[in-house]
Design an enzyme around this catalytic site. Sequence first.
Site, PDB file in Angstrom:
ATOM      1  CG  ASN A 255      -3.265  -2.383   6.773  1.00 28.53           C
ATOM      2  OD1 ASN A 255      -3.042  -1.984   5.936  1.00 28.53           O
ATOM      3  ND2 ASN A 255      -4.513  -3.239   6.679  1.00 28.53           N
TER       4      ASN A 255
ATOM      5  CG  HIS B 148      -5.000  -6.664  -0.317  1.00 25.53           C
ATOM      6  ND1 HIS B 148      -6.192  -6.004   0.249  1.00 25.53           N
ATOM      7  CD2 HIS B 148      -5.496  -7.504  -1.325  1.00 25.53           C
ATOM      8  CE1 HIS B 148      -7.365  -7.077  -0.499  1.00 25.53           C
ATOM      9  NE2 HIS B 148      -6.607  -7.855  -1.068  1.00 25.53           N
TER      10      HIS B 148
ATOM     11  CD  GLU C  40      -8.804  -9.202  -2.966  1.00 31.27           C
ATOM     12  OE1 GLU C  40     -10.017  -8.768  -2.808  1.00 31.27           O
ATOM     13  OE2 GLU C  40      -8.055  -9.701  -3.016  1.00 31.27           O
TER      14      GLU C  40
ATOM     15  CE1 TYR D 253      -9.536  -2.871   0.224  1.00 35.32           C
ATOM     16  CE2 TYR D 253      -8.935  -1.480  -0.840  1.00 35.32           C
ATOM     17  CZ  TYR D 253      -8.115  -2.307  -0.119  1.00 35.32           C
ATOM     18  OH  TYR D 253      -7.221  -2.774   0.277  1.00 35.32           O
TER      19      TYR D 253
ATOM     20  CE  LYS E 220      -3.711  -2.206   2.394  1.00 35.58           C
ATOM     21  NZ  LYS E 220      -4.995  -2.751   3.154  1.00 35.58           N
TER      22      LYS E 220
HETATM   23  N1  UDP Z   1      -9.251  -0.813   7.671  1.00 35.78           N
HETATM   24  C1  UDP Z   1      -9.841   0.367   8.504  1.00 35.78           C
HETATM   25  N2  UDP Z   1     -10.185   0.681   9.694  1.00 35.78           N
HETATM   26  C2  UDP Z   1     -10.974  -0.550   9.997  1.00 35.78           C
HETATM   27  C3  UDP Z   1     -10.717  -1.805   9.056  1.00 35.78           C
HETATM   28  C4  UDP Z   1     -10.246  -1.885   7.910  1.00 35.78           C
HETATM   29  O1  UDP Z   1      -9.328   1.601   7.796  1.00 35.78           O
HETATM   30  O2  UDP Z   1     -11.896  -0.564  10.882  1.00 35.78           O
HETATM   31  C5  UDP Z   1      -8.536  -0.433   6.709  1.00 35.78           C
HETATM   32  C6  UDP Z   1      -7.145  -1.431   6.506  1.00 35.78           C
HETATM   33  O3  UDP Z   1      -6.880  -0.466   5.124  1.00 35.78           O
HETATM   34  C7  UDP Z   1      -8.000  -3.017   5.917  1.00 35.78           C
HETATM   35  C8  UDP Z   1      -8.593  -2.101   4.928  1.00 35.78           C
HETATM   36  O4  UDP Z   1      -9.556  -1.684   5.341  1.00 35.78           O
HETATM   37  O5  UDP Z   1      -6.376  -3.489   5.674  1.00 35.78           O
HETATM   38  C9  UDP Z   1     -10.311  -3.799   4.436  1.00 35.78           C
HETATM   39  O6  UDP Z   1      -9.881  -4.326   5.186  1.00 35.78           O
HETATM   40  P1  UDP Z   1     -10.599  -6.055   5.617  1.00 35.78           P
HETATM   41  O7  UDP Z   1     -11.476  -5.515   6.972  1.00 35.78           O
HETATM   42  O8  UDP Z   1     -10.934  -5.976   4.486  1.00 35.78           O
HETATM   43  O9  UDP Z   1      -9.094  -5.734   6.135  1.00 35.78           O
HETATM   44  P2  UDP Z   1      -7.797  -6.799   6.280  1.00 35.78           P
HETATM   45  O10 UDP Z   1      -8.727  -8.232   4.878  1.00 35.78           O
HETATM   46  O11 UDP Z   1      -7.148  -5.647   4.716  1.00 35.78           O
HETATM   47  O12 UDP Z   1      -6.708  -7.369   7.078  1.00 35.78           O
HETATM   48 MG    MG Z   2     -10.140  -7.802   3.605  1.00 36.91          MG
END
Ligand code: UDP
Ligand code: MG
Length: 139
Positions: A114, A117, A128, A51, A11
């Site tokens: 974070n 992805h 994706e 997303y 990212k």
């Molecule tokens: N995210 C965020 N706040 C949250 C949860 C997710 O900003 O409370 C963002 C974060 O960048 C995350 C992305 O949204 O990686 C997608 O969320 P997901 O729950 O799919 O997490 P991931 O699969 O990336 O672990």
């Molecule tokens: Mg996810």
Amino acid sequence: MATNRTFTMLKPDSLEKGYTGAILEKINAAGFRIVAMKMTHMTKRDAEAFYAVHSERPFFGELVEYMTRGPIVAAILEKDNAVEDFRVLIGATNPEEAADGTIRKLYAASIGENAVHGSDSDENAAIEGAFHFSGREMF
Ligand code: UDP
Ligand code: MG
């Protein structure tokens, strides 16, 4: 149908902080083969589509803002049990909850920013990967 491929993005924060090489090294060391890879800059429309599943979540606007503020590295990765093993390698969404040695523990700043992805299912890995790559960009 189970597959041996997953999809990842390094990212914008990872590229801004100069972590690209270190993260790719972790991915290689964990035994993933790179099937496809490129540096790209998502538009607002791209990020909203990628997303879309999160469009009703309170963090959606910030997520789109973050994912479009600079270039990313997108890649398709191959390994036995790729989706699950890659989620283990990156660690929990929130780096404070991520296990020691995981990519998010090492390189992520917060639950929002974070670092990486990782696809959450074989079905989404295929969707994706196809979002970012054509068949002739996969090797
Ligand atoms: N995210 C965020 N706040 C949250 C949860 C997710 O900003 O409370 C963002 C974060 O960048 C995350 C992305 O949204 O990686 C997608 O969320 P997901 O729950 O799919 O997490 P991931 O699969 O990336 O672990
Ligand atoms: Mg996810």
